[in-house]
Design a protein around this motif. Structure first.
Motif, PDB file in Angstrom:
ATOM      1  N   ALA A 121       2.515   6.439  -0.711  1.00 49.14           N
ATOM      2  CA  ALA A 121       1.805   7.818   0.445  1.00 49.14           C
ATOM      3  C   ALA A 121       2.710   7.067   2.034  1.00 49.14           C
ATOM      4  N   THR A 122       2.060   8.501   2.482  1.00 46.67           N
ATOM      5  CA  THR A 122       2.081   8.416   3.386  1.00 46.67           C
ATOM      6  C   THR A 122       0.702   9.669   4.144  1.00 46.67           C
ATOM      7  N   ASP A 123       0.042   9.328   4.933  1.00 46.80           N
ATOM      8  CA  ASP A 123      -1.158  10.331   5.936  1.00 46.80           C
ATOM      9  C   ASP A 123      -1.033  10.410   7.101  1.00 46.80           C
ATOM     10  N   SER A 124      -0.362  11.392   8.022  1.00 49.36           N
ATOM     11  CA  SER A 124       0.372  12.135   9.279  1.00 49.36           C
ATOM     12  C   SER A 124      -1.253  12.135  10.411  1.00 49.36           C
ATOM     13  N   TRP A 125      -1.919  12.200  11.005  1.00 51.16           N
ATOM     14  CA  TRP A 125      -2.341  12.811  11.660  1.00 51.16           C
ATOM     15  C   TRP A 125      -2.237  12.567  13.157  1.00 51.16           C
TER      16      TRP A 125
ATOM     17  N   ALA B 135       1.075   3.235   2.384  1.00 51.97           N
ATOM     18  CA  ALA B 135       0.614   2.591   1.534  1.00 51.97           C
ATOM     19  C   ALA B 135       1.615   2.667   0.597  1.00 51.97           C
ATOM     20  N   ILE B 136       1.141   2.340  -0.696  1.00 51.84           N
ATOM     21  CA  ILE B 136       1.279   1.448  -1.532  1.00 51.84           C
ATOM     22  C   ILE B 136       0.948   2.224  -2.959  1.00 51.84           C
TER      23      ILE B 136
ATOM     24  N   LEU C 150      -2.432  -0.786   1.550  1.00 52.87           N
ATOM     25  CA  LEU C 150      -2.249  -0.031   2.884  1.00 52.87           C
ATOM     26  C   LEU C 150      -0.944  -1.133   3.615  1.00 52.87           C
ATOM     27  N   LEU C 151       0.453  -0.697   4.196  1.00 49.74           N
ATOM     28  CA  LEU C 151       1.548  -1.857   4.724  1.00 49.74           C
ATOM     29  C   LEU C 151       0.760  -1.777   6.270  1.00 49.74           C
ATOM     30  N   ASN C 152       0.568  -0.041   6.497  1.00 49.67           N
ATOM     31  CA  ASN C 152       0.016  -0.606   8.837  1.00 49.67           C
ATOM     32  C   ASN C 152       0.062   1.208   8.717  1.00 49.67           C
ATOM     33  N   ILE C 153      -1.159   1.353   9.609  1.00 49.33           N
ATOM     34  CA  ILE C 153      -0.814   2.522  10.507  1.00 49.33           C
ATOM     35  C   ILE C 153      -0.636   2.255  11.861  1.00 49.33           C
ATOM     36  N   MET C 154       0.563   3.083  11.959  1.00 47.57           N
ATOM     37  CA  MET C 154       1.185   3.054  13.214  1.00 47.57           C
ATOM     38  C   MET C 154       1.488   4.233  14.218  1.00 47.57           C
TER      39      MET C 154
ATOM     40  N   LEU D 159       8.755   4.456   8.586  1.00 47.55           N
ATOM     41  CA  LEU D 159       8.965   4.132   7.363  1.00 47.55           C
ATOM     42  C   LEU D 159       9.848   3.008   7.185  1.00 47.55           C
ATOM     43  N   VAL D 160      11.137   3.268   7.813  1.00 42.52           N
ATOM     44  CA  VAL D 160      12.467   2.239   7.438  1.00 42.52           C
ATOM     45  C   VAL D 160      11.610   0.816   8.138  1.00 42.52           C
ATOM     46  N   LYS D 161      10.471   1.330   9.323  1.00 39.38           N
ATOM     47  CA  LYS D 161      10.237   0.093  10.189  1.00 39.38           C
ATOM     48  C   LYS D 161       9.123  -0.982   9.023  1.00 39.38           C
ATOM     49  N   ILE D 162       8.528  -0.187   8.736  1.00 38.87           N
ATOM     50  CA  ILE D 162       7.807  -0.860   8.168  1.00 38.87           C
ATOM     51  C   ILE D 162       8.095  -1.173   6.134  1.00 38.87           C
ATOM     52  N   PHE D 163       9.150  -0.556   6.208  1.00 35.41           N
ATOM     53  CA  PHE D 163      10.055  -1.240   5.136  1.00 35.41           C
ATOM     54  C   PHE D 163      10.359  -2.474   5.287  1.00 35.41           C
TER      55      PHE D 163
END
Length: 138
Positions: free
Chosen positions: A77-81, A93-94, A106-110, A125-129
């Motif tokens: 799941a992603t949320d952008s703002w 988030a996973i 929650l994996l990260n907020i970037m 997403l690729v960077k976080i994964f």
């Protein structure tokens, strides 16, 4: 949105001392160091958890007959703002189930380098994964 320096603000110190006179407030540098340390430890723990989940589910599919009915094991799941000062952010988030109990990591907020375009979000997403060592499983 308040910097770590708040712990050295005289009014904040007064407020804290009013409630608990004997408490010794840490320095801002100590708070920053501790938060970074906790963040690193939590990332390691989340990465280890994800690897265990993925290894178990992909190694022992017979233990999970429901896997044949669904497309994936982990849901991303992603949320952008955009912040008031025009900075683009994305949270990742996973979501998964463990023993019938829904779990969220929650994996990260970037901060995104550019606006919320598909290419920018994909790169984020690729960077976080990659950081969590799950890019080959997603």
């Amino acid at each position: 949105m308040i910097p770590f320096m708040i712990v050295e603000d005289p009014q904040f110190i007064f407020l804290m001392k009013t409630r608990c006179p004997g408490y010794c407030l840490p320095l801002a540098a100590t708070v920053a160091r501790d938060i970074k340390h906790i963040f690193i430890k939590m990332c390691q723990q989340i990465s280890k958890t994800l690897k265990v989940i993925l290894t178990y589910l992909f190694s022992y599919p017979s233990h999970h007959p429901h896997l044949q009915k669904v497309e994936c094991v982990l849901n991303v799941a992603t949320d952008s703002w955009t912040s008031p000062n025009s900075h683009a952010f994305v949270a990742v988030a996973i979501h998964y189930e463990e023993g019938g109990i829904p779990r969220i990591l929650l994996l990260n907020i970037m901060k995104c380098a550019k606006a919320h375009m598909g290419v920018t979000l994909a790169a984020t997403l690729v960077k976080i994964f990659n950081n969590f060592g799950i890019s080959d499983k997603v």
